[in-house]
Design an enzyme around this catalytic site. Sequence first.
Site, mmCIF file in Angstrom:
data_model
loop_
_atom_site.group_PDB
_atom_site.id
_atom_site.type_symbol
_atom_site.label_atom_id
_atom_site.label_comp_id
_atom_site.label_asym_id
_atom_site.label_seq_id
_atom_site.Cartn_x
_atom_site.Cartn_y
_atom_site.Cartn_z
ATOM 1 N N LYS A 1 -23.000 -36.447 34.216
ATOM 2 C CA LYS A 1 -21.731 -36.389 33.474
ATOM 3 C C LYS A 1 -21.216 -37.797 33.158
ATOM 4 O O LYS A 1 -20.472 -37.977 32.222
ATOM 5 C CB LYS A 1 -20.680 -35.544 34.174
ATOM 6 C CG LYS A 1 -20.318 -35.987 35.565
ATOM 7 C CD LYS A 1 -19.295 -35.024 36.136
ATOM 8 C CE LYS A 1 -19.259 -35.020 37.651
ATOM 9 N NZ LYS A 1 -20.500 -34.769 38.347
ATOM 10 N N LYS B 1 -21.624 -47.500 43.068
ATOM 11 C CA LYS B 1 -20.407 -46.998 42.423
ATOM 12 C C LYS B 1 -19.510 -48.152 41.963
ATOM 13 O O LYS B 1 -18.910 -48.076 40.898
ATOM 14 C CB LYS B 1 -19.655 -46.047 43.354
ATOM 15 C CG LYS B 1 -20.347 -44.696 43.463
ATOM 16 C CD LYS B 1 -19.675 -43.786 44.468
ATOM 17 C CE LYS B 1 -20.389 -42.438 44.543
ATOM 18 N NZ LYS B 1 -19.896 -41.629 45.668
ATOM 19 N N LYS C 1 -31.746 -39.578 33.184
ATOM 20 C CA LYS C 1 -31.281 -38.497 34.049
ATOM 21 C C LYS C 1 -29.984 -37.912 33.480
ATOM 22 O O LYS C 1 -29.065 -38.663 33.137
ATOM 23 C CB LYS C 1 -31.015 -39.063 35.454
ATOM 24 C CG LYS C 1 -30.319 -38.106 36.400
ATOM 25 C CD LYS C 1 -29.891 -38.835 37.673
ATOM 26 C CE LYS C 1 -29.218 -37.955 38.691
ATOM 27 N NZ LYS C 1 -27.873 -37.606 38.647
HETATM 28 P P1 ADP Z 1 -23.605 -36.199 38.043
HETATM 29 O O1 ADP Z 1 -24.751 -37.204 38.017
HETATM 30 O O2 ADP Z 1 -23.499 -35.444 36.765
HETATM 31 O O3 ADP Z 1 -22.302 -36.849 38.469
HETATM 32 P P2 ADP Z 1 -23.645 -35.173 40.707
HETATM 33 O O4 ADP Z 1 -24.076 -36.511 41.244
HETATM 34 O O5 ADP Z 1 -22.242 -34.723 40.925
HETATM 35 O O6 ADP Z 1 -23.973 -35.139 39.146
HETATM 36 O O7 ADP Z 1 -24.663 -34.095 41.240
HETATM 37 C C1 ADP Z 1 -24.330 -32.856 41.825
HETATM 38 C C2 ADP Z 1 -25.622 -32.169 42.226
HETATM 39 O O8 ADP Z 1 -26.455 -31.894 41.083
HETATM 40 C C3 ADP Z 1 -26.480 -33.028 43.166
HETATM 41 O O9 ADP Z 1 -27.048 -32.162 44.132
HETATM 42 C C4 ADP Z 1 -27.554 -33.614 42.266
HETATM 43 O O10 ADP Z 1 -28.762 -33.861 42.987
HETATM 44 C C5 ADP Z 1 -27.728 -32.518 41.206
HETATM 45 N N1 ADP Z 1 -28.065 -33.149 39.908
HETATM 46 C C6 ADP Z 1 -27.220 -33.866 39.132
HETATM 47 N N2 ADP Z 1 -27.819 -34.302 38.003
HETATM 48 C C7 ADP Z 1 -29.107 -33.855 38.074
HETATM 49 C C8 ADP Z 1 -30.256 -33.984 37.218
HETATM 50 N N3 ADP Z 1 -30.195 -34.633 36.055
HETATM 51 N N4 ADP Z 1 -31.401 -33.399 37.603
HETATM 52 C C9 ADP Z 1 -31.473 -32.730 38.776
HETATM 53 N N5 ADP Z 1 -30.442 -32.569 39.633
HETATM 54 C C10 ADP Z 1 -29.255 -33.122 39.294
#
Ligand code: ADP
Length: 324
Positions: free
Chosen positions: A193, A111, A190
């Site tokens: 957001k 991070k 991947k």
């Molecule tokens: P972001 O990467 O958009 O910030 P988060 O880290 O907040 O997303 O993820 C929230 C949940 O959604 C977690 O359980 C994560 O494993 C799942 N998740 C996020 N992006 C993906 C993705 N591209 N494919 C599968 N699962 C995802």
Amino acid sequence: MKRILSGIQPSGALHIGNYFGMMKKMIAYQDTSDLFAFIANYHAMTSVHDGEELAKHTFETAATFLALGIDPEKTTFWVQSDVAEVQELTWALSTITPMGLLERCHSYKDKIAKGLAASHALFAYPVLMTADILLFQSDIVPVGRDQKQHLEVARDLAIKFNGSHGDTFTVPEAEIDDDVAIIPGTDGQKMSKSYNNAIDIFTTKKELKKSVMSIVTDARAIEEPKDPDTCNLFALYSLFVDGDNLEELRDRYLNHPLKYSDVKKELVALIWDYFEPQREKREHLLANPDEVYRILADGAKKARAAAAETIEKVRRATGIAYHV
Ligand code: ADP
Ligand code: TRP
């Protein structure tokens, strides 16, 4: 029945990677387990510093989760800060957390590398996450691979506390589903957001079109055969159709002239229709915040009752309960 717990941070609009990677699975657990699901707003404070924005995301994430199928009759569903006991437990756990354990956590370093300020909260994040899990005596915590190390911290601390203070916490198990594909974003990385490549679940049709039309594809001519197995557009399309319809698209890729832009137009319609009933439900909830507040207040009450038992044990074990 096993208690399954998971949290999601209200740090932005939810995208289809969140839905197919996490939320859909959580919603399915409601029928087979004692599901505890919460909106991790204390966690989101580590990255969202604008109060209005955090409050808005918290409310909207709750409404979105409800619209997508969380059933408050079956599931204990609440906002993390409505059960503030989690902060007390975080402190108690901090007193037995070795610095080295946190220093080894790579999500902190990742991070910082991404540009977040190196705050104490960001560093101590795994202890708060441990408190989330232990406060509710969770048996199983389904998480993505990126959270695996945090679950190890939770197990270590549960075992350490139980060892020094007597049996207090259920030692949780991570459930890491390696089969759950990483959903690709519009650029093939991947979907996230933070990478500006997300397709949001609930957005205007215009925005949806814009995201889908920006999906990167190769430069093969219309008449050339195409490779469904390496195509990002195909991967996203496959989330919304099943067997025969997917085979039909595969056949079009391999054996027929095909314009990617036609497939994209179909995908816009598929995504729009797939979430149509939930979109209406969500609009309803956004327009009736009292309904959402009531559900969250009931959820917090249930969660607090479960938390109270653990906190009482912790207060006695640590000597914070000092009345003779
Ligand atoms: P972001 O990467 O958009 O910030 P988060 O880290 O907040 O997303 O993820 C929230 C949940 O959604 C977690 O359980 C994560 O494993 C799942 N998740 C996020 N992006 C993906 C993705 N591209 N494919 C599968 N699962 C995802
Ligand atoms: N850290 C998790 C994430 O970023 C969210 C989270 C907070 C969580 N507390 C939790 C997940 C407890 C599972 C259990 O995705």
